[in-house]
Structures are given as C-alpha cells and as structure tokens.
Design a protein around this motif. Structure first.
Motif: not given
Length: 269
Positions: A251-259
C-alpha cells in the motif's frame, strides 16, 4: 498607500460581505481573547474589536504596524504584536488568558508552515478559523485513499476536527490572487484521535511514509532515516513490522488511515 510585498504573499481582504461571513463564523465573545494573524489593513480586525473582549493581532510587516496603531489608536482592547507567527509563543502573548481562538487570512506562501506552528501550539488554542488557498484546504482535509492526502492531512486529522465553511473568490482581495480561497474551521481536539504509544515517533514515521509518494509504504520505510531503521531492525525489519501492524506492505502512504499509522508505530516500540 501600502505597497503589497511579494515576500509576505500579501493579498488584502477588501470585500465586506466576506468579512461579515467570517465574523459570523467566528462569533466573537465579549469575554474572550482572539488572536488574529496578519491583520494587514485591519478589515477583520475592526469587526473583531467590536465584539471580542480582547484581540491580539500579530503582524510581521513593519510598514503595516504603525498604520494599524494609528487606525486603532482608540481601541483599548487591541494588543498589536510586531512578530513572526512562525516563531511566536502563543501561550505567552495571550496572557493572562489561558486559551484562545485564532482567526487568520494566511498568506499562500507560508500557510502550511503557520498551520503546523498553530498545531504545535494547540495546548492554548481551542479553535482556528482560517482562510487558505482552496487547494490547501482540499489537502489538509483529504481522507485516506485520496490522492490529495499527505503528511499535513494526517496531522490535521490527528489534532483537529475540520469543517469547510465557504469559498472566497479572487475578486474579494486586492491585489486579486490567481486562485480561489476557502474558509475552514479547525476545532482542536482535547487529545490526539488515535491510541499511539509515541507521538513524536508517529510524525517521524508519517513523514518517512510520504517521502516519495509513488513508492509503497514498505519501500519508504526501508529508505527511512537511521533512527527509524534502527527501530525496524530491532523488530525484525520493515516487512515484519508492517505485518504485525496489519498493514499490507504494497500500500501507499495516502491510503493509510490515522489508526493504521498508530498501529504501525505501536508495532515499532
């Protein structure tokens, strides 16, 4: 007549209807201290002074400061501070008040830097009503999965509740910028919106994760600064840590949620 200085990114708000919409959004109270960053020629300042108990106006331009002093010489509730908002200690300038709200029409060239500074000073700030370039607001409010999402999006999500209010046309300013603006309300959260063991490490990891946007989170972690590398090695490497956090390595960083960022950091410490 004041000459606009390019280095300050000055575009003075002249549309009274926009001023009134901002004041309606702020709703200054007679018993509160409000900080205004970059009062410029005082369009917002004059309205804030009528309703707020006290206004602390922070202005960097040395040529504007005496003009503001003259214009508001009869306003006992104005405290004019000649300073750079990027280095100002907000807790100190608002004393004896313990908390404040911030109102600002932020120059486009340093808007994101000032926003980060305000978040750093969040212990004495309860709310910010900011006018920013519309594209900047899109970035700071971008949700996980959006191509606009970046470091600042995660930072704002962690510490603020964001509400987009209204757009402002270029014609509302002199000189008119080439872009539209947008007013956004950021309510400061009492606590970070994630269970994370090390907040400082969180922002180091988020920064590393977005270092090269086209790379996967795995590759960005492998290229992270040495302190992060050491922590990853102690836990078996980036692949193992991502697995422990439940974050797929491709996955790329922009897909990660804060949690998910929090889970990643918690798997490292």
């Amino acid at each position: 007549m004041t000459i606009t200085k390019r280095r300050f990114g000055q575009n003075f708000l002249v549309d009274r209807s926009v001023v009134h919409r901002i004041i309606d959004a702020v709703r200054p109270q007679s018993d509160e201290t409000i900080v205004e960053i970059g009062p410029g020629r005082g369009a917002l300042t004059s309205q804030l002074l009528e309703k707020a108990g006290r206004v602390v106006a922070i202005e960097l331009d040395r040529e504007l400061v005496p003009q503001l002093r003259d214009k508001f010489a009869s306003a006992p509730n104005l405290q004019l501070v000649e300073a750079d908002a990027l280095t100002t200690d907000f807790r100190a300038v608002i004393q004896p008040a313990e908390s404040t709200r911030v109102v600002a029409n932020l120059p486009y060239n340093i808007a994101t830097a000032i926003l980060q500074r305000l978040i750093e000073q969040r212990r004495c700030i309860t709310e910010m009503i900011l006018m920013l370039q519309r594209e900047v607001v899109d970035r700071i409010t971008a949700e996980a999965g959006s191509s606009e999402r970046g470091y600042l999006s995660v930072l704002v999500e962690a510490y603020c509740e964001a509400e987009q209010l209204f757009d402002v046309a270029p014609q509302a300013f002199r000189p008119a910028p080439k872009v539209w603006s947008r007013v956004v309300r950021l309510r400061v959260r009492p606590n970070i919106a994630a269970e994370v063991k090390d907040e400082r490490l969180l922002w180091q990891v988020v920064s590393a994760g977005f270092a090269q946007r086209r790379k996967t989170i795995l590759n960005n972690l492998r290229d992270a600064p040495e302190p992060i590398q050491e922590l990853l090695k102690k836990r078996g490497g980036a692949s193992i840590v991502l697995c422990d956090a439940g974050v797929p390595p491709l996955r790329r960083a922009e897909t990660l949620m804060l949690e998910e960022w929090a889970l990643l950091v918690n798997a490292m410490v």
